[in-house]
Design an enzyme around this catalytic site. Structure first.
Site, PDB file in Angstrom:
ATOM      1  N   GLU A  90       0.827  -1.206   0.000  1.00 56.05           N
ATOM      2  CA  GLU A  90       0.000   0.000   0.000  1.00 56.05           C
ATOM      3  C   GLU A  90       0.865   1.261   0.000  1.00 56.05           C
ATOM      4  O   GLU A  90       0.555   2.247  -0.654  1.00 56.05           O
ATOM      5  CB  GLU A  90      -0.962  -0.023   1.183  1.00 56.05           C
ATOM      6  CG  GLU A  90      -2.058  -1.073   0.987  1.00 56.05           C
ATOM      7  CD  GLU A  90      -2.910  -1.262   2.214  1.00 56.05           C
ATOM      8  OE1 GLU A  90      -2.343  -1.487   3.307  1.00 56.05           O
ATOM      9  OE2 GLU A  90      -4.141  -1.203   2.100  1.00 56.05           O
ATOM     10  N   GLU A  99      -3.353 -10.056   3.621  1.00 50.35           N
ATOM     11  CA  GLU A  99      -4.183  -9.746   4.779  1.00 50.35           C
ATOM     12  C   GLU A  99      -5.290 -10.776   5.018  1.00 50.35           C
ATOM     13  O   GLU A  99      -5.631 -11.092   6.145  1.00 50.35           O
ATOM     14  CB  GLU A  99      -4.824  -8.369   4.640  1.00 50.35           C
ATOM     15  CG  GLU A  99      -3.883  -7.215   4.851  1.00 50.35           C
ATOM     16  CD  GLU A  99      -3.190  -6.782   3.565  1.00 50.35           C
ATOM     17  OE1 GLU A  99      -3.100  -7.601   2.614  1.00 50.35           O
ATOM     18  OE2 GLU A  99      -2.718  -5.643   3.517  1.00 50.35           O
TER      19      GLU A  99
HETATM   20  N1  T1G Z   1       4.604  -7.918  11.624  1.00 55.39           N
HETATM   21  C1  T1G Z   1       5.356  -8.290  12.682  1.00 55.39           C
HETATM   22  N2  T1G Z   1       6.317  -9.266  12.617  1.00 55.39           N
HETATM   23  C2  T1G Z   1       6.496  -9.859  11.419  1.00 55.39           C
HETATM   24  C3  T1G Z   1       5.733  -9.522  10.278  1.00 55.39           C
HETATM   25  C4  T1G Z   1       4.751  -8.492  10.412  1.00 55.39           C
HETATM   26  N3  T1G Z   1       4.020  -8.094   9.383  1.00 55.39           N
HETATM   27  N4  T1G Z   1       6.152 -10.321   9.252  1.00 55.39           N
HETATM   28  C5  T1G Z   1       7.122 -11.102   9.739  1.00 55.39           C
HETATM   29  N5  T1G Z   1       7.332 -10.828  11.029  1.00 55.39           N
HETATM   30  C6  T1G Z   1       8.332 -11.460  11.898  1.00 55.39           C
HETATM   31  C7  T1G Z   1       8.055 -12.937  12.118  1.00 55.39           C
HETATM   32  O1  T1G Z   1       7.152 -13.104  13.206  1.00 55.39           O
HETATM   33  C8  T1G Z   1       9.447 -13.442  12.431  1.00 55.39           C
HETATM   34  O2  T1G Z   1       9.738 -13.028  13.776  1.00 55.39           O
HETATM   35  C9  T1G Z   1      10.347 -12.611  11.518  1.00 55.39           C
HETATM   36  O3  T1G Z   1       9.584 -11.429  11.196  1.00 55.39           O
HETATM   37  C10 T1G Z   1      10.722 -13.314  10.227  1.00 55.39           C
HETATM   38  O4  T1G Z   1       9.496 -13.764   9.660  1.00 55.39           O
HETATM   39  C11 T1G Z   1      -2.732  -2.267   6.968  1.00 55.39           C
HETATM   40  C12 T1G Z   1      -3.413  -4.755   7.698  1.00 55.39           C
HETATM   41  C13 T1G Z   1       7.688 -11.329   5.075  1.00 55.39           C
HETATM   42  C14 T1G Z   1       7.312 -13.406   3.699  1.00 55.39           C
HETATM   43  O5  T1G Z   1       1.014 -10.616   6.353  1.00 55.39           O
HETATM   44  O6  T1G Z   1       4.624 -13.335   5.187  1.00 55.39           O
HETATM   45  O7  T1G Z   1      -0.131  -4.900   6.490  1.00 55.39           O
HETATM   46  O8  T1G Z   1      10.134 -15.316  14.715  1.00 55.39           O
HETATM   47  O9  T1G Z   1      10.030 -16.221   9.764  1.00 55.39           O
HETATM   48  O10 T1G Z   1      10.098 -16.866   6.230  1.00 55.39           O
HETATM   49  O11 T1G Z   1      -3.332  -3.302   4.981  1.00 55.39           O
HETATM   50  O12 T1G Z   1       7.301 -13.036   7.409  1.00 55.39           O
HETATM   51  O13 T1G Z   1      12.055 -13.900  13.975  1.00 55.39           O
HETATM   52  O14 T1G Z   1      10.733 -13.263  16.011  1.00 55.39           O
HETATM   53  O15 T1G Z   1       8.094 -15.348   8.356  1.00 55.39           O
HETATM   54  O16 T1G Z   1      11.631 -14.944   5.535  1.00 55.39           O
HETATM   55  C15 T1G Z   1       0.540  -7.920   6.073  1.00 55.39           C
HETATM   56  C16 T1G Z   1       3.651 -11.443   7.018  1.00 55.39           C
HETATM   57  C17 T1G Z   1       0.384  -7.511   7.481  1.00 55.39           C
HETATM   58  C18 T1G Z   1       3.346 -10.493   5.883  1.00 55.39           C
HETATM   59  C19 T1G Z   1       9.159 -13.291   5.397  1.00 55.39           C
HETATM   60  N6  T1G Z   1       1.834  -8.580   5.880  1.00 55.39           N
HETATM   61  N7  T1G Z   1       5.024 -11.931   6.947  1.00 55.39           N
HETATM   62  O17 T1G Z   1       9.144 -14.681   5.557  1.00 55.39           O
HETATM   63  O18 T1G Z   1      10.500 -14.882   7.691  1.00 55.39           O
HETATM   64  S1  T1G Z   1      -1.174  -6.784   7.811  1.00 55.39           S
HETATM   65  C20 T1G Z   1       1.956  -9.906   6.065  1.00 55.39           C
HETATM   66  C21 T1G Z   1       5.373 -12.890   6.042  1.00 55.39           C
HETATM   67  C22 T1G Z   1      -1.141  -5.346   6.904  1.00 55.39           C
HETATM   68  C23 T1G Z   1      -2.345  -3.387   6.004  1.00 55.39           C
HETATM   69  C24 T1G Z   1      -2.472  -4.729   6.574  1.00 55.39           C
HETATM   70  C25 T1G Z   1       6.786 -13.378   6.139  1.00 55.39           C
HETATM   71  C26 T1G Z   1       7.724 -12.826   5.062  1.00 55.39           C
HETATM   72  P1  T1G Z   1      10.736 -13.929  14.683  1.00 55.39           P
HETATM   73  P2  T1G Z   1       9.467 -15.165   8.886  1.00 55.39           P
HETATM   74  P3  T1G Z   1      10.417 -15.413   6.198  1.00 55.39           P
END
Ligand code: T1G
Length: 694
Positions: free
Chosen positions: A104, A124
């Site tokens: 976004e 999301e």
């Molecule tokens: N928020 C907080 N922590 C996050 C995070 C996030 N969005 N994404 C990853 N982490 C942490 C995860 O818990 C882990 O922590 C570390 O980063 C590595 O993650 C308003 C409402 C990006 C593809 O849904 O899909 O934006 O265990 O092991 O395999 O419209 O992380 O090391 O302490 O998964 O290399 C939308 C979620 C949010 C993406 C990387 N975004 N993340 O994968 O590493 S809602 C998502 C992923 C939003 C807006 C809306 C994956 C990754 P720790 P990982 P990875």
């Protein structure tokens, strides 16, 4: 440490965000972004701005952890509005995975460049949410309603090459580093006096009448039980009919409704739970892993072939061993079939298949597996046979080879005792079909070494599975809990609830499949054989009488065209069979079980609470270190609905006190044998605790 930095180069401002590990858009990053843009805007010598992230990825989204706390300004939509209204053009430089709020932000920028291996997307929906910072309004303006909906409803990312072809990305950066490429692009924007280009000024392509209702029908099955998909559709409908700001305000309302829902809380819980399971108490994450390049799979049956395929698909070399050549041929054919299926679905291409099959060796000679890094045994579920295999492996394999068993219930320590290398023995319990199910129960024996556990966790990630370390007990965690769930589904049959009612209620509640349909799928003869093998099963005929009668009548399930249900040729749709129902009624009378009308709530509580109390015992005994691990096991291996967060999260959501009261009621009605109240449940109920706080 300042997470948002600004530097000036020629007539450009370079804003760099560094918020490891994934540049989540936490409050401090959002505030820093606004400050940096104000600063750049205030400089007369700045004609354009480049926005780039350090580390492995562009913003991967909002900080999901913040969703369980009161929101703090500046809110993301405000940040994006500030970006878009800027008079000086802003260029987003994308690498890694620009997801959710990250995508976004990029859409709020005036131009977007990306490395060709980058991805953009809106995951999301997998969190029970929707793109809540105007993503539902901007994406349809760029790629049209249908493709935008596909991206937001599936939650699957789009690769940068496709995004560029669709006009989401303006230029792919291929022959230079991202920042240099973005700077070059920004200079061109300035040189051509292109100025800011705003997505909000575009209009959404008109769509055929009736499209949205047809789209709802199309996604109905896949999104069963979820609330955010419908809200996403309504946001996109608004993008056509309403002015941008009005539709964006509607989106925000829907986003907050989703965020507050128990579904989203459950899905966010599972998101973090699937990551915390890799942190095994007492096993240092730094524990050195052993290198795994070459794997032996012992047993070329259904499980062996599935395991071998998983390893091949992950790029490993595989030696598949079976004591019968015909078995090896069947195994190899099964693996070729898996490859052909994935090629036909365009998940992989022909070269992957050719390369994979070239890495497969089949053999009947144990000497051929002497030098492998890891052996995964998947022979018949019989202790004597497994002990024999492990004795042989121990004598043949080089020191340091890890010896793993795929047993689903047998004692790991007894299998390890057949070797002189107990520290190298571990359980790798795959779930059928092994090449599809994400769950891998990693069973640690009493002597299993830390580096062996660390290696198993790394292997799970390499196989794109979720590895969960569990202790060694009958059924480990998943199957041990399944026992109570299966028992109650059998008892309910005899007490008067037909199979189709039990399955229907539990599927409506969210289970992927009802327990009786699962039995027919797995094969009723499997459990029957185990019962012939096991002498220590409770001698309660109510538990397995119906299953035994069906098997003895040749009704094994789908494989014989009839089990508890009937199946028409070529169809897997279960058809209730009045003959079976009559047999159940007869059997109930013989067993002295009184039949009665049973309601949906009792069916759900007896089956699901049976899981919860066994999970509580598992936590009491330390077989699992955290309730989150149990939730990950059940949502990834047994079809428990992710949007209910797993059995233990579900108990916390209902309230442990309430669960305790109902379990006490079941104990009083059905007896202590199966409904003994776990001490942990009683303690949590009395002090108002939660399983997740253990
Ligand atoms: N928020 C907080 N922590 C996050 C995070 C996030 N969005 N994404 C990853 N982490 C942490 C995860 O818990 C882990 O922590 C570390 O980063 C590595 O993650 C308003 C409402 C990006 C593809 O849904 O899909 O934006 O265990 O092991 O395999 O419209 O992380 O090391 O302490 O998964 O290399 C939308 C979620 C949010 C993406 C990387 N975004 N993340 O994968 O590493 S809602 C998502 C992923 C939003 C807006 C809306 C994956 C990754 P720790 P990982 P990875």
């Amino acid at each position: 440490m300042n997470k948002v930095n600004i530097a000036f180069c020629d007539d450009l401002a370079i804003i760099t965000v560094d918020n490891p590990p994934v540049n989540a858009l936490s409050q401090s990053v959002r505030a820093g972004l606004v400050d940096a843009i104000e600063k750049a805007d205030g400089r007369r010598d700045v004609n354009a701005i480049v926005l780039v992230c350090a580390g492995r990825t562009f913003f991967a989204g909002s900080d999901i952890r913040e969703f369980s706390k009161p929101p703090q300004a500046p809110y993301l939509p405000m940040v994006i509005e500030r970006i878009e209204e800027n008079e000086k053009p802003i260029v987003a430089a994308i690498h890694g995975t620009a997801l959710g709020g990250g995508f976004e932000i990029a859409l709020g920028c005036h131009y977007r460049v990306a490395l060709s291996d980058a991805q953009v997307g809106f995951p999301e929906v997998t969190l029970g949410l929707l793109p809540g910072a105007t993503g539902t309004q901007r994406l349809p303006r760029l790629i049209g309603v249908e493709h935008a909906l596909d991206i937001m409803i599936s939650g699957k990312p789009m690769d940068a090459v496709t995004a560029e072809a669709e006009g989401v990305i303006d230029q792919l950066i291929e022959d230079e580093n991202l920042l240099d490429g973005a700077i070059t692009f920004a200079h061109k924007v300035v040189a051509k006096s292109l100025g800011p280009r705003r997505v909000r000024d575009l209009t959404v392509e008109p769509i055929a009448f009736g499209f949205f209702d047809n789209y709802r029908k199309k996604i109905k099955r896949k999104t069963r039980g979820l609330i955010s998909p419908e809200k996403i559709i309504r946001c996109v409908e608004a993008s056509i009919g309403m002015p941008f700001d009005e539709a964006a305000a509607q989106e925000r309302i829907f986003f907050n409704e989703c965020k507050a829902s128990s579904q989203s809380k459950a899905l966010r819980h599972i998101f973090f739970a699937e990551r915390v399971v890799a942190k095994v108490p007492g096993v240092s994450v730094e524990a050195s892993q052993r290198e795994v390049n070459r794997v032996a799979v012992i047993g070329a049956g259904t499980m062996g072939a599935g395991i071998a395929y998983s390893c091949l698909a992950a790029g490993l070399e595989v030696a598949m061993l079976d004591n019968e050549n015909s078995g090896l041929e069947r195994g190899r054919d099964a693996i070729a079939g898996f490859y052909e299926h994935d090629v036909s679905r365009s998940r992989i291409d022909d070269s992957n298949m050719v390369n994979g099959l070239a890495r497969l060796e089949t053999t009947q000679d144990y000497d051929a597996v002497a030098d492998v890094d890891l052996v995964i045994e998947a022979v018949f579920e019989n202790m004597a046979i497994k002990e024999e295999v492990f004795r042989k492996l121990d004598s043949v394999c080089r020191p340091g080879t890890i010896l793993a068993t795929n047993t689903s219930t047998l004692d790991i320590d007894r299998i390890a005792a057949a070797t002189e290398r107990r520290e190298d023995v571990i359980g790798l319990h795959f779930f059928s079909p092994a090449h599809i199910m994400r769950l891998l129960e990693i069973v640690r024996g009493a002597k299993t070494a830390d580096d062996v556990i660390a290696t198993a966790l790394a292997l799970a990630k390499k196989l794109q599975k979720v590895g969960v370390v569990v202790g060694n007990c009958f059924g480990f965690v998943g199957n041990r809990m399944l026992y109570g769930y299966g028992r109650e589904s059998q008892f309910l049959l005899l007490e008067g609830a037909p199979a189709e009612q039990i399955d229907g209620v539990l599927q409506e509640w969210g289970m992927a499949m009802g327990p009786h349909a699962v039995g027919d799928l797995a094969g009723l003869d499997v459990g029957y054989k185990v019962r012939q093998e096991r002498t220590d099963l409770p001698d309660d005929p109510r538990f397995y009488r119906v299953g035994d009668l069906l098997v003895e009548a040749g009704r094994f399930g789908q494989k014989t065209g009839k089990g508890i249900y009937l199946y028409e040729r070529g169809s897997r749709a279960p058809i209730p069979d009045s003959e079976v129902q009559a047999m159940i009624v007869r059997e109930a009378k013989l067993l002295g079980v009184e039949q009665r009308e049973i309601g949906a709530e009792e069916i759900i509580q007896r089956c699901i609470y049976a899981l919860i109390i066994e999970g509580a015992r598992i936590l009491e005994e330390g077989v699992s270190p955290r309730s989150a691990d149990i939730d990950v096991i059940w949502t990834n291996g047994y079809g428990f609905p992710r949007h209910r967060g797993g059995p233990m999260h579900y108990a916390d959501e209902i309230g442990v006190q309430r669960v305790y009261e109902i379990v006490c009621e079941f104990r009083d009605r059905f007896g202590e044998v199966y409904w003994e109240v776990p001490k942990l449940l009683e303690e949590l109920a009395s002090n108002g605790g939660k399983f997740s706080e253990l």
